[in-house]
Enzyme design. Structure first.
Site, PDB file in Angstrom:
ATOM      1  N   HIS A 158       1.063  -1.241   0.174  1.00 28.99           N
ATOM      2  CA  HIS A 158      -0.035   0.018   0.000  1.00 28.99           C
ATOM      3  C   HIS A 158       0.804   1.179  -0.089  1.00 28.99           C
ATOM      4  O   HIS A 158       0.756   2.233  -0.742  1.00 28.99           O
ATOM      5  CB  HIS A 158      -0.738  -0.075   1.118  1.00 28.99           C
ATOM      6  N   ASP A 194       6.890  22.668 -25.152  1.00 30.44           N
ATOM      7  CA  ASP A 194       6.494  21.273 -25.119  1.00 30.44           C
ATOM      8  C   ASP A 194       7.722  21.377 -23.681  1.00 30.44           C
ATOM      9  O   ASP A 194       8.459  22.326 -23.391  1.00 30.44           O
ATOM     10  CB  ASP A 194       7.054  20.442 -26.128  1.00 30.44           C
ATOM     11  N   TRP A 206       7.609  -0.580   3.875  1.00 29.18           N
ATOM     12  CA  TRP A 206       7.977   0.149   2.762  1.00 29.18           C
ATOM     13  C   TRP A 206       9.571   0.671   2.981  1.00 29.18           C
ATOM     14  O   TRP A 206      10.389   1.028   2.022  1.00 29.18           O
ATOM     15  CB  TRP A 206       7.195   1.133   2.354  1.00 29.18           C
ATOM     16  N   SER A 245      12.633   6.167 -13.720  1.00 34.37           N
ATOM     17  CA  SER A 245      11.579   7.001 -14.308  1.00 34.37           C
ATOM     18  C   SER A 245      11.457   8.252 -13.503  1.00 34.37           C
ATOM     19  O   SER A 245      11.285   9.559 -14.215  1.00 34.37           O
ATOM     20  CB  SER A 245      10.026   6.192 -13.871  1.00 34.37           C
ATOM     21  N   SER A 246      11.636   8.329 -12.199  1.00 36.85           N
ATOM     22  CA  SER A 246      11.407   9.624 -11.610  1.00 36.85           C
ATOM     23  C   SER A 246      12.729  10.717 -11.694  1.00 36.85           C
ATOM     24  O   SER A 246      12.374  11.821 -11.936  1.00 36.85           O
ATOM     25  CB  SER A 246      10.973   9.690  -9.968  1.00 36.85           C
ATOM     26  N   HIS A 270      13.715  10.994   4.147  1.00 39.32           N
ATOM     27  CA  HIS A 270      13.225  12.572   4.478  1.00 39.32           C
ATOM     28  C   HIS A 270      13.296  13.542   3.378  1.00 39.32           C
ATOM     29  O   HIS A 270      12.025  14.084   3.259  1.00 39.32           O
ATOM     30  CB  HIS A 270      13.896  13.126   5.808  1.00 39.32           C
ATOM     31  N   GLU A 329      12.478  12.439   0.460  1.00 39.76           N
ATOM     32  CA  GLU A 329      11.308  12.100  -0.106  1.00 39.76           C
ATOM     33  C   GLU A 329      10.097  12.568   0.412  1.00 39.76           C
ATOM     34  O   GLU A 329       9.160  12.877  -0.403  1.00 39.76           O
ATOM     35  CB  GLU A 329      11.458  10.366  -0.167  1.00 39.76           C
ATOM     36  N   TYR A 342       9.470  15.575   1.532  1.00 40.87           N
ATOM     37  CA  TYR A 342       9.308  16.482   0.837  1.00 40.87           C
ATOM     38  C   TYR A 342       9.043  16.765  -0.692  1.00 40.87           C
ATOM     39  O   TYR A 342       8.390  17.574  -0.957  1.00 40.87           O
ATOM     40  CB  TYR A 342      10.525  17.562   1.239  1.00 40.87           C
ATOM     41  N   SER A 391      -0.426  27.487  -3.797  1.00 40.97           N
ATOM     42  CA  SER A 391       0.043  28.938  -3.957  1.00 40.97           C
ATOM     43  C   SER A 391      -0.514  29.300  -5.389  1.00 40.97           C
ATOM     44  O   SER A 391      -0.465  30.591  -5.474  1.00 40.97           O
ATOM     45  CB  SER A 391       1.556  29.064  -3.858  1.00 40.97           C
ATOM     46  N   HIS A 402      15.818  11.793  12.577  1.00 37.23           N
ATOM     47  CA  HIS A 402      14.396  11.806  13.552  1.00 37.23           C
ATOM     48  C   HIS A 402      13.667  10.781  13.276  1.00 37.23           C
ATOM     49  O   HIS A 402      12.671  10.398  14.170  1.00 37.23           O
ATOM     50  CB  HIS A 402      13.765  13.034  13.163  1.00 37.23           C
ATOM     51  N   HIS A 403      13.635   9.673  12.234  1.00 35.74           N
ATOM     52  CA  HIS A 403      13.094   8.573  12.140  1.00 35.74           C
ATOM     53  C   HIS A 403      13.568   7.414  13.037  1.00 35.74           C
ATOM     54  O   HIS A 403      13.260   6.397  12.893  1.00 35.74           O
ATOM     55  CB  HIS A 403      12.837   8.258  10.585  1.00 35.74           C
ATOM     56  N   THR A 412       8.026  25.804   7.092  1.00 40.20           N
ATOM     57  CA  THR A 412       6.614  25.180   6.925  1.00 40.20           C
ATOM     58  C   THR A 412       5.683  25.891   7.531  1.00 40.20           C
ATOM     59  O   THR A 412       4.797  26.451   6.626  1.00 40.20           O
ATOM     60  CB  THR A 412       6.611  23.653   7.014  1.00 40.20           C
ATOM     61  N   LYS A 458       5.077  29.114   5.378  1.00 41.93           N
ATOM     62  CA  LYS A 458       4.172  28.960   4.103  1.00 41.93           C
ATOM     63  C   LYS A 458       2.557  29.178   4.332  1.00 41.93           C
ATOM     64  O   LYS A 458       2.068  29.851   3.884  1.00 41.93           O
ATOM     65  CB  LYS A 458       4.420  27.659   3.542  1.00 41.93           C
ATOM     66  N   ARG A 488       2.080   0.524  15.305  1.00 37.59           N
ATOM     67  CA  ARG A 488       1.768   0.561  13.833  1.00 37.59           C
ATOM     68  C   ARG A 488       2.029  -0.982  13.384  1.00 37.59           C
ATOM     69  O   ARG A 488       2.650  -1.721  13.762  1.00 37.59           O
ATOM     70  CB  ARG A 488       2.351   1.362  13.176  1.00 37.59           C
TER      71      ARG A 488
HETATM   72  C1  HEM Z   1       6.491  20.291  10.184  1.00 38.23           C
HETATM   73  C2  HEM Z   1       7.217  19.514   9.458  1.00 38.23           C
HETATM   74  C3  HEM Z   1       7.520  18.127   9.773  1.00 38.23           C
HETATM   75  C4  HEM Z   1       8.010  17.527  10.698  1.00 38.23           C
HETATM   76  C5  HEM Z   1       8.424  18.423  12.106  1.00 38.23           C
HETATM   77  C6  HEM Z   1       7.899  16.225  10.766  1.00 38.23           C
HETATM   78  C7  HEM Z   1       8.634  15.232  11.533  1.00 38.23           C
HETATM   79  C8  HEM Z   1       8.260  13.693  11.420  1.00 38.23           C
HETATM   80  C9  HEM Z   1       9.122  12.871  12.405  1.00 38.23           C
HETATM   81  C10 HEM Z   1      10.069  13.365  13.650  1.00 38.23           C
HETATM   82  C11 HEM Z   1       8.914  11.862  11.907  1.00 38.23           C
HETATM   83  C12 HEM Z   1       9.281  10.422  12.731  1.00 38.23           C
HETATM   84  C13 HEM Z   1       8.114   9.702  13.408  1.00 38.23           C
HETATM   85  C14 HEM Z   1       8.568   8.514  14.089  1.00 38.23           C
HETATM   86  O1  HEM Z   1       8.700   7.492  13.237  1.00 38.23           O
HETATM   87  O2  HEM Z   1       8.829   8.471  15.147  1.00 38.23           O
HETATM   88  C15 HEM Z   1       8.003  11.671  10.936  1.00 38.23           C
HETATM   89  C16 HEM Z   1       7.594  10.788   9.982  1.00 38.23           C
HETATM   90  C17 HEM Z   1       7.058  10.928   8.838  1.00 38.23           C
HETATM   91  N1  HEM Z   1       6.739  11.942   8.148  1.00 38.23           N
HETATM   92 FE1  HEM Z   1       6.884  14.007   9.099  1.00 38.23          FE
HETATM   93  N2  HEM Z   1       7.287  15.751   9.590  1.00 38.23           N
HETATM   94  C18 HEM Z   1       6.932  16.974   8.883  1.00 38.23           C
HETATM   95  C19 HEM Z   1       6.406  17.033   7.756  1.00 38.23           C
HETATM   96  C20 HEM Z   1       6.123  15.890   7.001  1.00 38.23           C
HETATM   97  C21 HEM Z   1       5.621  16.053   5.580  1.00 38.23           C
HETATM   98  C22 HEM Z   1       5.341  17.336   4.716  1.00 38.23           C
HETATM   99  C23 HEM Z   1       5.363  14.844   4.987  1.00 38.23           C
HETATM  100  C24 HEM Z   1       5.124  14.357   3.747  1.00 38.23           C
HETATM  101  C25 HEM Z   1       4.347  14.721   2.844  1.00 38.23           C
HETATM  102  C26 HEM Z   1       6.017  13.920   6.090  1.00 38.23           C
HETATM  103  C27 HEM Z   1       6.070  12.718   5.913  1.00 38.23           C
HETATM  104  C28 HEM Z   1       6.122  11.657   6.884  1.00 38.23           C
HETATM  105  C29 HEM Z   1       6.103  10.476   6.751  1.00 38.23           C
HETATM  106  C30 HEM Z   1       5.682   9.327   5.347  1.00 38.23           C
HETATM  107  C31 HEM Z   1       6.582   9.731   7.846  1.00 38.23           C
HETATM  108  C32 HEM Z   1       6.881   8.185   8.277  1.00 38.23           C
HETATM  109  C33 HEM Z   1       7.714   7.321   7.666  1.00 38.23           C
HETATM  110  C34 HEM Z   1       7.581   5.994   8.258  1.00 38.23           C
HETATM  111  O3  HEM Z   1       8.201   5.713   9.285  1.00 38.23           O
HETATM  112  O4  HEM Z   1       6.972   5.050   7.593  1.00 38.23           O
HETATM  113  N3  HEM Z   1       6.036  14.735   7.331  1.00 38.23           N
HETATM  114  N4  HEM Z   1       7.758  13.039  10.548  1.00 38.23           N
HETATM  115 CU   LIG Z   2      11.337  12.924   8.103  1.00 40.86          CU
END
Ligand code: HEM
Ligand SMILES: [Cu+2]
Ligand SMILES: [Cu+2]
Lengths: 191, 525, 271
Positions: B77, B106, B142, B169-170, B253, B255, B257, B268, B302-303, B328, B331, B450
């Site tokens: 998924h 183009d 994933w 591709s990307s 990370h 990614e 963004y 915008s 931070h992950h 962020t 914005k 999870r």
């Molecule tokens: C204010 C800005 C953001 C902060 C401070 C932030 C912070 C974090 C942190 C600390 C984690 C890790 C959490 C953990 O696993 O314990 C996380 C996970 C994640 N964040 Fe953010 N995040 C932000 C914005 C975003 C944005 C804009 C996206 C994507 C569109 C995003 C997508 C994700 C995803 C997909 C994960 C989980 C990845 C995984 O473990 O599978 N985050 N974020």
């Molecule tokens: Cu991150």
């Protein structure tokens, strides 16, 4: 027009090159990670004896640190391994020797690799091994027990708030890989 | 290498029913359309997987699927939604819009454009086929952490190969965007006059070129560890499984963004149109995007707060992550300042954009909480994180993509969509997306990890709620499909301006936009 | 057309009631404050961060909704044309920056405490297996496996689910209250994570590597947690149960469970 075209092509080629570079950078992260780990003392990377400088060998008898020896078996590893001592009280700056005994109770010759790990992370950099069974893999014949020596020192730079260090070894069964390597060596030698 | 497309083709497309047209097309609009439909199909497939997950989680106990299959559903998924939906949809939008927005005929590299699309169906067919292989599909998440991922059966090499194709591709798509933006702008279209959508995409493209290859390197190491005796991630051979996590998140990370920056561009564009007021702080929006892109390279760990890092590392990544929340926030403030003292109307694209601002911010808030390392020990790997990233990705990225489709659809097909149904779609989506993801904060905080197929009884009410929401959300998207098809086939004719106060070169073209947009460069004010 | 408008109005109302209604289902919705000083600190920080977010959200969204209400075309307003203000932009960059740094300071302090494993009273080595835990009391010579006790028939819905469904084990980890217990965490196979929410301890168990964590439980009781890192098929089925008991009771438990032979084996080898 053609000027612009070649500019575009050149630009795209540069970007493609950048992508290739970043692919290599992915691999470059491996040695960089090692450097990073050495700097921060996160992990052991160089598994070989370290030459000690004289001032490191200055024994600090005013300080006693507890060293705790630990051992784990990874999946599929059937050896019984025990540290000679569970804990030791040591002075920083002095080399101590102890040993782990390992027995292979199976009916096959086996090769194992010990991987060291230290807690707390902050102590990692300061635990110096001058001799260790983890520098090489260990072969134990069927049913045998061997004593494997370990010489180590805590260097006097150990942060003052650390009064306990755990040294842990995880043993992995690498019999299969080792025999594959041996075969490969054989092939090369034959050539 | 192919060349600039202008004029090297016949002027009219072949019939839309000709397969050859779509297979061999080098036209940015055709390719944009292909990308968007591809993304929608993947959205349905990935959505069905989500519903499998939610169905199993409707009640405690195992009811429908085997835990191993459940794990491969969560893994697949995520891969489908990230690499198959959000990224292709953005590339589709880029294809359609960037040439029109910068006054180009183009994309710069039309032939490569064709390849970069047509790789995708093969990549995803291969990925999906792994579900039927011995040992099942990939089930290690994933994030593909070893050693678990190395326990995958026959599927592993195919999973990795297909991810290589997706990456290829990307990267090609990104190179094309950069080449187009840097070389194809109409005279007078300076960088600081470009619409923010173009800016955000340009920066995204650089991010893609920088990090997709790193992922490729990491997964290649997985492959060689499994089949060729290397030990990058195997402690017995001097490697370290945690190193994979560093490599993965160095990609991962930036990614996330990549998955959000183009949405910032879309929002915008939309807010000023319906507020009838120019975008507030254009320059700071550009700088904020640049700052986010830069900072996104130094926050990856931070992950990995719970993995056992030195204290100094933990602190560094906590502070850096805190920092990234600042641009962020800027914005969001700018969008609200744009609306302030405007003269607003609330057509469907505006509703989705407003929904984006509110709900993306909710995700930003939970992100901020997650950034606090000692507290993250409690949040990490729970449904709280699941709630966080779904808020930023579903009512974030997905809502922005939907908003973009509503906003530019009249330009693409020449007909207006049904405004009433569009609003219904918005309200249904908003209700159900919150019903699905808001309760996940609760169960996460209360202690539900999870990636589990079954859970303790105190989590049951909110899980049931989330499942109901998920079905509602999924079904609502069928309404979107109907709406889009209806608009393509009939509907009120759109003017070239479409929206009263829309600004930008694309609105100077007739609706539907001609097959070749700006064969002669437009004059820029 | 009118019907759709009415429908949309109803949907808007439904949305509001869903959001507000969801908080009343009666099951836990927040992080537990836990039973250690650290867990309480963590909980407080979580609540501070949460309320901070609420305050920011209220301010920002009030501005936004006010604008949506007041600055709409149907009220006949003519749009302003301003699109820049360096002062305002500087303010809303700097204020969040300062607030976030302020937030990080207590977090830093707590983190430093969490990393300080010195002056411990006993060590428990925790090893993750697919799919159970192994506990070894390093100084006290007790060791055992701990695995899920919930019956398969409960999981397969053939029997009614018990109160601690999926959160019960055959052998609990027994620790003394008021003592600093140091955990050494590792794994035998893939990565797991040992987590007990009430102790605010979550640490990855990585094969070939030992991690450290510690806790000092203030109140006797049973505290339940789970493996937090995806570890394969039965990841959802390897709970953690900690039973904190008074010191005296702990000593009795050790006496009853210690395995003297492991001590003799050491002696034999070192001769
Ligand atoms: C204010 C800005 C953001 C902060 C401070 C932030 C912070 C974090 C942190 C600390 C984690 C890790 C959490 C953990 O696993 O314990 C996380 C996970 C994640 N964040 Fe953010 N995040 C932000 C914005 C975003 C944005 C804009 C996206 C994507 C569109 C995003 C997508 C994700 C995803 C997909 C994960 C989980 C990845 C995984 O473990 O599978 N985050 N974020
Ligand atoms: Cu991150
Ligand atoms: Cu697990």
């Amino acid at each position: 027009m053609s000027d612009k075209t070649s500019k575009t092509t050149r630009g795209a080629a540069k970007l493609a090159l950048a992508a290739v570079f970043m692919f290599s950078f992915g691999y470059l992260l491996v040695p960089l990670y090692d450097v990073f780990c050495d700097l921060t003392g996160l992990r052991f990377t160089d598994e070989e004896a370290v030459a000690l400088s004289p001032q490191e060998l200055e024994e600090d008898t005013s300080r006693v640190v507890t060293i705790q020896f630990d051992v784990s078996m990874n999946q599929g590893m059937s050896w019984r391994v025990k540290p000679e001592m569970q804990v030791m009280e040591v002075h920083p700056g002095r080399v101590y020797t102890t040993f782990y005994s390992a027995s292979n109770r199976t009916a096959e010759e086996m090769v194992g690799q010990a991987v060291p790990s230290v807690a707390p992370i902050a102590a990692n950099k300061y635990l110096v091994k001058t001799e260790c069974f983890c520098f090489d893999n260990q072969m134990i014949a069927a049913g045998e027990t061997v004593n494997m020596p370990l010489s180590f020192m805590l260097s006097p730079g150990l942060p003052p708030n650390v009064n306990l260090v755990t040294l842990s070894y995880t043993f992995f069964d690498i019999t299969k890989n080792a025999s594959a390597e041996k075969q490969l060596d054989g092939v090369l030698a034959y050539k | 290498m192919s060349t600039v497309a202008a004029g090297d083709h016949h002027d009219h497309p072949e019939s839309p029913y000709s397969i050859k047209r779509w297979l061999f097309t080098t036209n940015h609009k055709d390719i944009g359309t292909l990308y968007l439909w591809f993304a929608f199909i993947m959205f349905l497939i990935g959505g069905v997987m989500a519903l499998v997950i939610r169905t199993e989680l409707f009640q405690p106990g195992l009811q429908f699927v085997d835990p191993q299959f459940f794990n491969s559903m969560t893994t697949m998924h995520a891969i489908m939604m990230i690499f198959g939906v959000v990224m292709p949809a953005f590339t589709g939008l880029a294809n359609w819009l960037i040439p029109m927005m910068i006054g180009a005929p183009d994309m710069a590299l039309p032939r490569m454009n064709n390849w970069s699309f047509w790789i995708l169906p093969f990549a995803f067919a291969m990925m999906l086929s792994t579900l039927f292989m011995d040992g099942g599909g990939p089930a290690g998440g994933w994030t593909l952490y070893p050693p678990l991922t190395l326990q995958t059966g026959d599927a592993l090499p195919f999973v990795i190969l297909s991810m290589h194709f997706m990456g290829l591709s990307s990267i090609m798509g990104a190179i094309n965007v950069v080449a187009t933006v840097l070389n194809m702008r109409a005279p007078g279209m300076t960088l600081m006059k470009m619409p923010l959508f173009v800016w955000t995409w340009l920066i995204t493209a650089y991010l893609l070129i920088a990090v997709m290859p790193v992922l490729a390197g990491g997964i290649t190491m997985l492959l060689t560890d499994k089949y060729f005796g290397t030990s990058f991630f195997n402690a017995a051979g001097g490697g370290d499984p945690v190193m994979f996590q560093h490599i993965f998140w160095f990609f991962g990370h930036p990614e996330v963004y990549i998955l959000i920056l183009p949405s910032f561009g879309v929002v915008s564009s939309i807010i000023p149109t319906f507020a009838r007021k120019p975008l507030f702080g254009y320059a700071s929006m550009v700088y904020a995007t640049g700052a986010i892109a830069f900072l996104s390279f130094i926050v990856w760990a931070h992950h990995m707060f719970t993995v056992g890092m030195p204290l100094a590392g933990e602190l560094f990544f906590m502070f850096a992550t805190m920092l990234i929340a600042v641009p962020t926030g800027v914005k969001v403030f700018n969008w609200i300042a744009t609306m302030w003292r405007g003269s607003m109307t609330f057509e469907t694209p505006m509703l989705f954009a407003l929904g984006f601002i509110v709900m993306f911010s909710i995700g930003g808030f939970s992100g901020l909480m997650l950034a606090l390392a000692p507290v993250d020990f409690q949040y990490h790997d729970t449904y709280f994180v699941v709630a966080h990233f779904h808020y930023v990705l579903v009512p974030g990225s997905i809502f922005a993509i939907i908003a973009a489709v509503y906003y530019w659809l009249p330009k693409w097909c020449g007909n207006m969509y049904s405004e009433g149904l569009g609003k219904t779609h918005f309200w249904l989506s908003t209700i159900f997306v919150n019903l699905t993801f808001f309760p996940m904060h609760f169960v996460g905080l209360a202690g539900m990890p999870r990636r589990i197929p079954d859970y303790a009884l105190q989590f049951s009410d909110y899980n049931m709620m989330a499942t109901i929401g998920a079905f509602g959300f999924g079904l609502s998207q069928l309404l979107f499909l109907v709406l889009v098809i209806k608009a393509i086939r009939s509907g009120k004719k759109a003017t070239s301006q479409v929206w009263e106060d829309a600004e930008g070169l694309e609105w100077t073209l007739p609706s539907p936009a001609p097959y070749h947009s700006f064969s002669t460069p437009p004059a820029i004010k | 057309m009118f019907a759709i408008k009415r429908l949309n109005a109803w949907l808007g109302l439904a949305f509001i009631s869903v959001v507000s209604g969801s908080a009343f289902a009666g099951q836990p919705i927040n992080m537990p404050p836990g039973v250690t000083d650290i867990s309480l600190e963590v909980y407080n920080m979580h609540m501070i961060a949460f309320w901070l977010c609420v305050v920011i959200a209220v301010v920002v969204f009030s501005a936004m909704f006010y604008s949506i209400f007041a600055h709409r075309k149907s009220r006949g307003v003519t749009p302003a044309t301003f699109h820049e203000s360096t002062t305002i932009e500087a303010i809303w960059t700097i204020i969040p920056f300062v607030v976030l740094i302020a937030l990080s300071i207590p977090a830093t302090k707590t983190l430093i405490d969490m990393y300080d494993t010195s002056d411990y009273d006993l060590t428990v080595k925790i090893t993750g297996y697919q799919w159970l835990w192994h506990y070894e009391y390093v100084e006290d010579g007790v060791d055992f496996h701990s695995k899920l006790q919930t019956s398969l028939s409960q999981i397969n819905n053939d029997e009614e689910k018990g109160e601690n469904y999926l959160l019960e084990v055959d052998n609990e980890l027994v620790i003394p209250v008021g003592k600093k217990v140091r955990f050494l965490i590792t794994s035998n196979d893939v990565i797991h994570a040992w987590w007990v929410p009430d102790l605010a301890v979550k640490k990855d168990a990585v094969p070939g590597f030992i991690n450290e964590a510690w806790t000092r439980v203030n109140e006797p009781g049973i505290y339940r947690g789970q493996c937090a890192e995806l570890c394969g098929r039965h990841h959802g089925f390897m709970p953690v149960v900690v039973r904190a008991v008074p010191e005296a009771e702990y000593q009795q438990w050790v006496a009853a469970n210690a395995k003297p032979e492991s001590a003799t084996e050491y002696a034999a080898i070192s001769e």
